[in-house]
Design a protein around this motif. Sequence first.
Motif, PDB file in Angstrom:
ATOM      1  N   ALA A   1      49.659  17.733 -18.666  1.00  0.00           N
ATOM      2  CA  ALA A   1      48.299  17.279 -18.963  1.00  0.00           C
ATOM      3  C   ALA A   1      48.058  17.369 -20.460  1.00  0.00           C
ATOM      4  O   ALA A   1      47.710  18.424 -20.986  1.00  0.00           O
ATOM      5  CB  ALA A   1      47.280  18.116 -18.199  1.00  0.00           C
TER       6      ALA A   1
ATOM      7  N   ALA B   1      51.656   5.449 -18.114  1.00  0.00           N
ATOM      8  CA  ALA B   1      50.461   6.041 -17.516  1.00  0.00           C
ATOM      9  C   ALA B   1      50.737   6.546 -16.106  1.00  0.00           C
ATOM     10  O   ALA B   1      50.338   7.651 -15.738  1.00  0.00           O
ATOM     11  CB  ALA B   1      49.319   5.026 -17.503  1.00  0.00           C
TER      12      ALA B   1
ATOM     13  N   GLN C   1      44.221   5.414 -21.828  1.00  0.00           N
ATOM     14  CA  GLN C   1      42.964   4.720 -21.549  1.00  0.00           C
ATOM     15  C   GLN C   1      42.675   3.666 -22.611  1.00  0.00           C
ATOM     16  O   GLN C   1      42.210   2.552 -22.306  1.00  0.00           O
ATOM     17  CB  GLN C   1      41.825   5.739 -21.482  1.00  0.00           C
TER      18      GLN C   1
ATOM     19  N   ASP D   1      45.828  15.849 -23.451  1.00  0.00           N
ATOM     20  CA  ASP D   1      44.601  15.081 -23.665  1.00  0.00           C
ATOM     21  C   ASP D   1      44.799  13.919 -24.627  1.00  0.00           C
ATOM     22  O   ASP D   1      44.288  12.813 -24.402  1.00  0.00           O
ATOM     23  CB  ASP D   1      43.498  16.004 -24.207  1.00  0.00           C
TER      24      ASP D   1
ATOM     25  N   ASP E   1      50.277  10.324 -17.220  1.00  0.00           N
ATOM     26  CA  ASP E   1      48.854  10.509 -17.509  1.00  0.00           C
ATOM     27  C   ASP E   1      48.332  11.700 -16.706  1.00  0.00           C
ATOM     28  O   ASP E   1      48.617  11.838 -15.512  1.00  0.00           O
ATOM     29  CB  ASP E   1      48.083   9.242 -17.138  1.00  0.00           C
ATOM     30  N   LYS E   2      47.538  12.551 -17.341  1.00  0.00           N
ATOM     31  CA  LYS E   2      47.002  13.725 -16.642  1.00  0.00           C
ATOM     32  C   LYS E   2      46.135  13.330 -15.455  1.00  0.00           C
ATOM     33  O   LYS E   2      45.984  14.097 -14.492  1.00  0.00           O
ATOM     34  CB  LYS E   2      46.209  14.600 -17.605  1.00  0.00           C
ATOM     35  N   ASN E   3      45.550  12.147 -15.507  1.00  0.00           N
ATOM     36  CA  ASN E   3      44.715  11.671 -14.397  1.00  0.00           C
ATOM     37  C   ASN E   3      45.535  11.339 -13.162  1.00  0.00           C
ATOM     38  O   ASN E   3      44.958  11.103 -12.091  1.00  0.00           O
ATOM     39  CB  ASN E   3      43.911  10.444 -14.838  1.00  0.00           C
TER      40      ASN E   3
ATOM     41  N   SER F   1      46.631  11.134 -22.756  1.00  0.00           N
ATOM     42  CA  SER F   1      45.795  10.453 -21.760  1.00  0.00           C
ATOM     43  C   SER F   1      44.749   9.570 -22.429  1.00  0.00           C
ATOM     44  O   SER F   1      44.426   8.491 -21.919  1.00  0.00           O
ATOM     45  CB  SER F   1      45.132  11.473 -20.843  1.00  0.00           C
TER      46      SER F   1
ATOM     47  N   ASN G   1      52.321  11.690 -11.330  1.00  0.00           N
ATOM     48  CA  ASN G   1      52.704  12.570 -12.435  1.00  0.00           C
ATOM     49  C   ASN G   1      53.202  13.882 -11.839  1.00  0.00           C
ATOM     50  O   ASN G   1      52.462  14.871 -11.712  1.00  0.00           O
ATOM     51  CB  ASN G   1      51.517  12.809 -13.368  1.00  0.00           C
TER      52      ASN G   1
END
Length: 551
Positions: free
Chosen positions: A479, A462, A488, A481, A466-468, A484, A474
């Motif tokens: 990114a 993560a 979560q 989806d 992770d895109k977040n 990600s 990162n």
Amino acid sequence: MKKRVFSAAMTSLVALAMLVAGCGGSSTTQAPETNAPAEQPAAQEPADQGPKQLIVGRGGDSVGLDPIRETDGETFKVTENIYDTLVGYAEQSTEVVPSLAEKWEISPDGLTYTFTLRQGVKFHDGTDFNAEAVVWNFERWMDKSHPFHNADGYYYYNDMFGGYKGDPNHVIQSVEAVDSHTVKFTLNYPLAPFIQNLGMSPFAIASPAAVQAAGADGFMEKPVGTGPFKFVEWKRNDTITLEKNPDYWNPGYPKVDKLVFKVIPENTARLTALINGEIDLMDGLNPDDADTVEANSDLQLILRPSMNIGYIGFNVEKAPFDNPKVREAIAHAINKPAIIEAFFAGLGEPAVNPMPPTLWGHNDDIQDRDYNLEKAKQLLTEAGFPDGFKTDFWAMPVPRPYMPDGVKIAEAIQQDLSKIGIQTEIVTMEWATYLEKTRLGEQTMFMLGWTGDNGDPDNFLATLLDKNNIDSNNNTRWANDEYSDLMQKAKSASTQAEREQIYKQAQEIIFREVPLVPLAHSTPALAARSNVVDYLPHPKGSESLEKVDIK
């Protein structure tokens, strides 16, 4: 011949990590008080031998000394000696043990964590460590409206706790001082690695009074914690000097009176300084210098337990690296075995996934791409680059545990890529600038790596992809989806078995999309003078030096 120092942690890291990868939904739990460092006082020293000074040689300077603001290992090497976290890790594993919190309980639903704090602890400025100080630190980190929250945010907090207060995935609902020595955390949803995360270096507890006095930005050069050493002086790109904290809560420690971190950029120059007695301990030893150290009776070779990944990354927002076939072509063109043989001297292994195989959740079923120039050329042709292309290749300017010599390794990869028509210009710069520019996405193809912080797969998979975490850790800016969503889901899964399956699925997506090429996992080599005793390197790449002594 001097013996090579190994540790039990190098063979037991996996088991220990599995023991402590606790899930939020577990029943009420209390930390074993037998692990508390304060219950293991050091033996009495003989007659006074005068002030002791330990000088640590390293390849680069710290970026800052407010740990919540930084992500680099050179910062944490220093801050772990100035600050403490609520919980810590065992000396050579990621098993969670008490630190500023003596014990804790977890509610059956995994939403409430109650910590009993160590009493009688003082910050270096003489103010009291208590529950209010813990609340103040967490509110500073998680609340963007807090008067001492830094405008550029806190990358680790964002990564590990789902953003900030008010964000949809933010983990912590509230932090409450029940009384002066009891803190209660209430979560918005169960977070499996919550306790593991709290032991990480960035989440050290700072003196609220000192932050207020120095200001949110000024505090990075005026650090005040509760740790074994107090800050004295910082000469940028030269030395950071700390002195013994005589009021440290762990009786009998630290063992030395002064601790100095000295920057010596070149690995060979650092070893020369060690041989000459100018420093006492060094990291970033060239693997092929290990035999030289072992043959010198005045020195000792020390191996850090491995928990890292070195990789070649692609900024997927920039052409031609937005094309997966280009990324896969490069993966086939890099001769990993040759690079590891040339630069790691038997202390590294080829990496398949962006997390070490010593951690639970590693997907052992994925078979790495072979070194295949014809396949690489075919993929480039399919991508529209039959004659290759030109690009910058950013190389790390400092040695790191996962990359012993960034520029030389980049030169080897440069030669590999030239064989398929990709012409690269190697770019490098000062370390802090390199980290900031890669975080912001100014790079194209680049070199970086990661040393795990807490022994949990989330801290690799993560944190790095992770895109977040774009604009945080990162640096590929990939990114995806589906990926990600899996990250979560894994954070809130109720069992380790469920999390393990999610992480294995996630690694298959990484392998297919190639946002980075995992290069190597290393066993980092360090060296010390023979009179340095009780130094135990931690797999996360930094450690408190409170127990280290000079005889």
